[in-house]
Write a protein that holds these residues in place. Structure first.
Motif, PDB file in Angstrom:
ATOM      1  N   SER A  39       0.832  -1.215   0.000  1.00 33.19           N
ATOM      2  CA  SER A  39       0.000   0.000   0.000  1.00 33.19           C
ATOM      3  C   SER A  39       0.863   1.259   0.000  1.00 33.19           C
ATOM      4  CB  SER A  39      -0.931  -0.006   1.211  1.00 33.19           C
ATOM      5  OG  SER A  39      -1.990  -0.915   1.017  1.00 33.19           O
ATOM      6  N   TRP A  48      -2.752   2.780  -8.604  1.00 34.09           N
ATOM      7  CA  TRP A  48      -3.720   2.040  -7.792  1.00 34.09           C
ATOM      8  C   TRP A  48      -4.311   0.863  -8.564  1.00 34.09           C
ATOM      9  CZ3 TRP A  48      -6.844   4.340  -3.328  1.00 34.09           C
ATOM     10  CH2 TRP A  48      -6.083   5.263  -2.617  1.00 34.09           C
ATOM     11  N   TYR A  66      -5.897  -3.811  -0.797  1.00 35.40           N
ATOM     12  CA  TYR A  66      -4.857  -2.778  -0.772  1.00 35.40           C
ATOM     13  C   TYR A  66      -5.475  -1.383  -0.738  1.00 35.40           C
ATOM     14  CZ  TYR A  66      -2.094  -6.767  -2.453  1.00 35.40           C
ATOM     15  OH  TYR A  66      -1.510  -7.994  -2.598  1.00 35.40           O
ATOM     16  N   TRP A  67      -6.570  -1.205  -1.470  1.00 37.17           N
ATOM     17  CA  TRP A  67      -7.222   0.104  -1.467  1.00 37.17           C
ATOM     18  C   TRP A  67      -7.684   0.487  -0.062  1.00 37.17           C
ATOM     19  CZ3 TRP A  67     -10.886  -0.392  -6.345  1.00 37.17           C
ATOM     20  CH2 TRP A  67     -10.095  -0.294  -7.491  1.00 37.17           C
ATOM     21  N   ASN A  69      -6.366  -0.438   2.720  1.00 33.94           N
ATOM     22  CA  ASN A  69      -5.147  -0.055   3.443  1.00 33.94           C
ATOM     23  C   ASN A  69      -4.593   1.283   2.954  1.00 33.94           C
ATOM     24  OD1 ASN A  69      -5.256  -2.385   4.966  1.00 33.94           O
ATOM     25  ND2 ASN A  69      -3.913  -3.534   3.607  1.00 33.94           N
ATOM     26  N   ASN A  70      -4.756   1.550   1.660  1.00 36.30           N
ATOM     27  CA  ASN A  70      -4.305   2.840   1.127  1.00 36.30           C
ATOM     28  C   ASN A  70      -5.022   3.997   1.817  1.00 36.30           C
ATOM     29  OD1 ASN A  70      -2.883   1.273  -0.655  1.00 36.30           O
ATOM     30  ND2 ASN A  70      -3.928   1.977  -2.498  1.00 36.30           N
TER      31      ASN A  70
END
Length: 553
Positions: A39, A48, A66-67, A69-70
Motif C-alpha cells: 500500500s 492504484w 490494498y485500497w 489499506n491505502n
C-alpha cells in the motif's frame, strides 16, 4: 440510562480491544510488513491498478484489500495503527452487518447485540481482525453478500428484489476484487442448501443473473484496466493462486481434512461451551426456523469447502465465525432463560483455560521452567510475569461468571482483554527478533538509510526494511521467496542476488556506494560471519545480523 451505560461500556471495550493496542505492537513479517509496504508503494507511485512489491509486479491478490489499506494510510499516516486499521474497519462493519441480519432473522435486539459482541471477542476474529491481512476485508464482503441475499427473501416487489440481488452482486464483486474467485463461489455454496430447502432454487436461478451483472459492473473497470496494464495478471492469478494453492498436490499450506476443527474450537474461546448447542440447535430448528438453518448452512458449507481444499490457513474460515456468533448468541439467550448448564460450563472452560495457560507459562516456558529449551530467556522475567497476568485475568473472568452464570455469562467478553492489551509486551525476544524485526530496524535506521544498496535475505525482512526506510528499492539475497514471479520479468534484472554471486556483486557495486546486508538466520545457522565477505561494520541482535560495506574507489 441503563441502555446508555451499556452502550458506553461497549464502546469503551471496543476501543480497548480494537484501537488502543494497534500502534504499540510491532509489525509481524511477512504478512503485516508485506501489506503495509504494498500500500505504501501504491501511494508513493500513484498506481492504484497494479500491485507492486519492491517495485516488482505482485499478482498474488487483487486490489481492493490494498485500497482499504491505502485509505487507512492516507488518513493515519506511516504508522502501525494505519497498517492495521483497515482490518479493524472491515471486521467492525462485518459485526454491524451481522447485528442487522440477526435482528432481521429473530427480531430480538439482545440476541443481535450479543451476536456482534461474541463475533468481535472470539479469539480467532480478534486475532485476525487486528492483524494486517486481507481476510477481514473478504469477511466483510461475504457477510454483506449473505445479508443482501437474506434481504432478497424479505422484499416483495420485483423492483426491490432486483435491487437486493444487485446489492448481492456488488458485495460479491468487491469480494472478488479483494481475494479472487472464491468470493464468487463461497456465497453460492453457503446459500444453496437453504434455497433448496425453502423452495427458492428457481428464484436463485432466475435472479442470479442480476447478481452476476452487479458483480460485473463493480469489478469490470479494474479487471479490464489491470489486463491492459499487465496482460499476464489473470493467467497467473487464476492458475497459480487458485488452482495450485487450493487443489493441486503441491498446494501451499497443505493440511489434513480435519485441520479446521481445532481452529474452530480454539477460535471460539471464550464462548466455547456455546458451540455444540449452537450447531445442534440450528440443526434441530432447521424446519421451523428458516433463519437458524440459513446461518447453519452459511457456517457448515464453506467450512466443508475449505476442508476439502488442500491448502489451508486458519484465516480462511474467518467468515464462518459470523453465522457461528449469531447461532451462539441465540443459544446463549435461550440458556439464560432456562438457567442452562452450558453457561456454567463456559465459565469452567475459561477458568481452566486461564489456569492451564498460566501453569504452562510459569512452569514450562519461563527461564526456570521444565522445558528443555524455555521460550523466555533469563532476562525476560518481567515478560513471564505479564504473560501470567494475561491468563490469570482470563481465569478470573471465568471464575466471576461461575458465581451467577445466568446473569454473568456475558462477562466472558472481558476474558481476552488483558491478552489484547499486553500481548505486544510479552513476545519472547527469540520470536521478536525473527518475526518482528521492526524495532531493530528502527534503531538501525540512521546507519542503514544512507546506504546506496540495501539487501535482505527474505521478502518478509525486506518488506520490514522497505516500510521503515520508506524506500522500495530493497534487493533480495539468497532466496526470492514469494516474489519469484515478479523477478522473472526482464525489467527486474538485478533485483535478486544469489548467495554464490554476492562476493562478486559486492566488489562491483560498492564502487557506486555503500552496501547494507541484513539477515535473519535460521536456528541451526546462527553464525554467518564466515559465510559473507568481511564487513566494515556489523551489528547483531539474536538471529538478526547487519553487515555494512563502505564505498570503495
Amino acid at each position: 440510562m441503563k441502555a446508555m451505560r451499556n452502550g458506553l461500556l461497549l464502546l469503551a471495550l471496543f476501543a480497548l480491544y480494537y484501537l488502543a493496542p494497534l500502534e504499540f505492537r510491532a509489525l509481524w513479517q511477512p504478512d503485516e510488513t508485506r501489506y503495509a509496504e504494498i500500500s505504501r508503494e501504491m501511494l508513493a507511485s500513484g498506481d492504484w491498478i497494479v500491485p507492486h512489491f519492491f517495485d516488482l509486479r505482485y499478482f498474488e491478490k487483487p486490489v481492493v484489500g490494498y485500497w482499504i489499506n491505502n485509505f487507512s494510510q492516507l488518513l493515519f499516516g506511516h504508522t502501525n495503527f494505519a497498517v492495521r486499521f483497515g482490518s479493524v474497519f472491515s471486521v467492525t462493519l462485518a459485526a454491524l452487518l451481522l447485528y442487522w441480519l440477526t435482528l432481521r432473522i429473530w427480531r430480538d435486539r439482545a440476541t443481535a447485540l450479543m451476536a456482534g459482541v461474541i463475533f468481535l471477542t472470539s479469539l480467532l476474529v480478534y486475532g485476525i481482525g487486528t492483524y494486517a491481512v486481507l481476510d477481514p476485508a473478504i469477511t466483510l464482503w461475504l457477510v454483506a453478500a449473505m445479508c443482501a441475499y437474506w434481504l432478497t427473501t424479505e422484499v416483495s416487489t420485483f423492483r426491490k428484489k432486483a435491487l437486493a440481488w444487485l446489492l448481492l452482486g456488488f458485495a460479491c464483486g468487491m469480494g472478488f476484487m479483494t481475494k479472487g474467485f472464491l468470493a464468487l463461489a463461497v456465497p453460492v455454496i453457503a446459500i444453496l442448501p437453504w434455497a433448496v430447502q425453502q423452495r427458492r432454487f428457481k428464484e436463485l436461478l432466475g435472479f442470479g443473473g442480476v447478481a452476476v451483472i452487479g458483480a460485473a459492473i463493480i469489478s469490470a473497470p479494474w479487471a479490464i484496466a489491470v489486463a491492459q496494464h499487465e496482460p499476464d495478471f489473470w493467467h497467473y492469478f487464476f492458475w497459480v493462486e487458485h488452482i495450485q494453492r487450493f487443489a493441486e498436490a503441491n498446494a501451499q499450506h497443505k493440511a489434513p481434512f480435519w485441520y479446521y476443527l481445532p481452529v474452530l474450537v480454539g477460535g471460539s474461546l471464550p464462548w466455547l461451551a456455546l458451540l455444540p448447542g449452537a450447531i445442534l440447535g440450528g440443526w434441530r430448528e432447521r424446519k421451523q426456523d428458516a433463519g437458524s438453518f440459513y446461518l447453519l448452512s452459511w457456517l457448515i458449507m464453506p467450512l466443508l469447502f475449505f476442508s476439502i481444499a488442500k491448502g489451508k490457513l486458519p484465516t480462511y474460515i474467518l467468515p464462518c465465525f459470523a453465522p457461528l456468533a449469531a447461532l451462539m448468541a441465540r443459544e446463549a439467550v435461550r440458556l439464560m432463560a432456562t438457567n442452562g448448564k452450558a453457561l456454567r460450563v463456559n465459565g469452567w472452560i475459561n477458568l481452566l483455560f486461564g489456569l492451564i495457560c498460566t501453569i504452562a507459562v510459569v512452569g514450562f516456558l519461563a527461564p526456570w521452567g521444565l522445558a528443555k529449551h524455555p521460550l523466555y530467556a533469563a532476562h525476560e522475567q518481567l515478560k513471564v510475569v505479564l504473560a501470567a497476568i494475561i491468563f490469570l485475568f482470563w481465569a478470573g473472568c471465568g471464575l466471576a461468571t461461575l458465581a451467577a452464570p445466568a446473569r454473568r455469562w456475558a462477562w466472558a467478553a472481558f476474558a481476552p482483554l488483558a491478552l489484547a492489551l499486553l500481548i505486544g509486551a510479552v513476545i519472547p525476544d527469540r520470536i521478536r527478533d525473527a518475526k518482528q524485526p521492526q524495532a531493530f530496524i528502527h534503531e538501525m535506521k540512521d546507519q542503514i538509510a544512507p546506504s546506496r544498496f540495501v539487501l535482505a535475505n527474505n521478502p518478509g525482512l525486506a518488506s520490514g526494511l522497505a516500510w521503515e526506510l520508506q524506500r522500495s528499492d530493497i534487493l533480495l539475497y539468497q532466496q526470492p521467496g514469494e516474489v519469484q514471479y515478479g523477478l522473472s520479468y526482464a525489467d527486474a534484472k538485478g533485483k535478486f542476488i544469489a548467495e554464490a554471486e554476492f562476493a562478486a556483486w559486492l566488489q562491483q557495486h560498492r564502487r557506486e556506494g555503500s552496501v547494507t546486508l541484513m539477515l535473519v538466520m535460521s536456528r541451526d545457522r546462527e553464525d554467518t560471519d564466515a559465510e559473507v565477505p568481511k564487513a566494515d561494520r556489523s551489528y547483531r541482535r539474536g538471529r538478526l545480523a547487519v553487515y555494512q560495506y563502505g564505498q570503495t574507489p
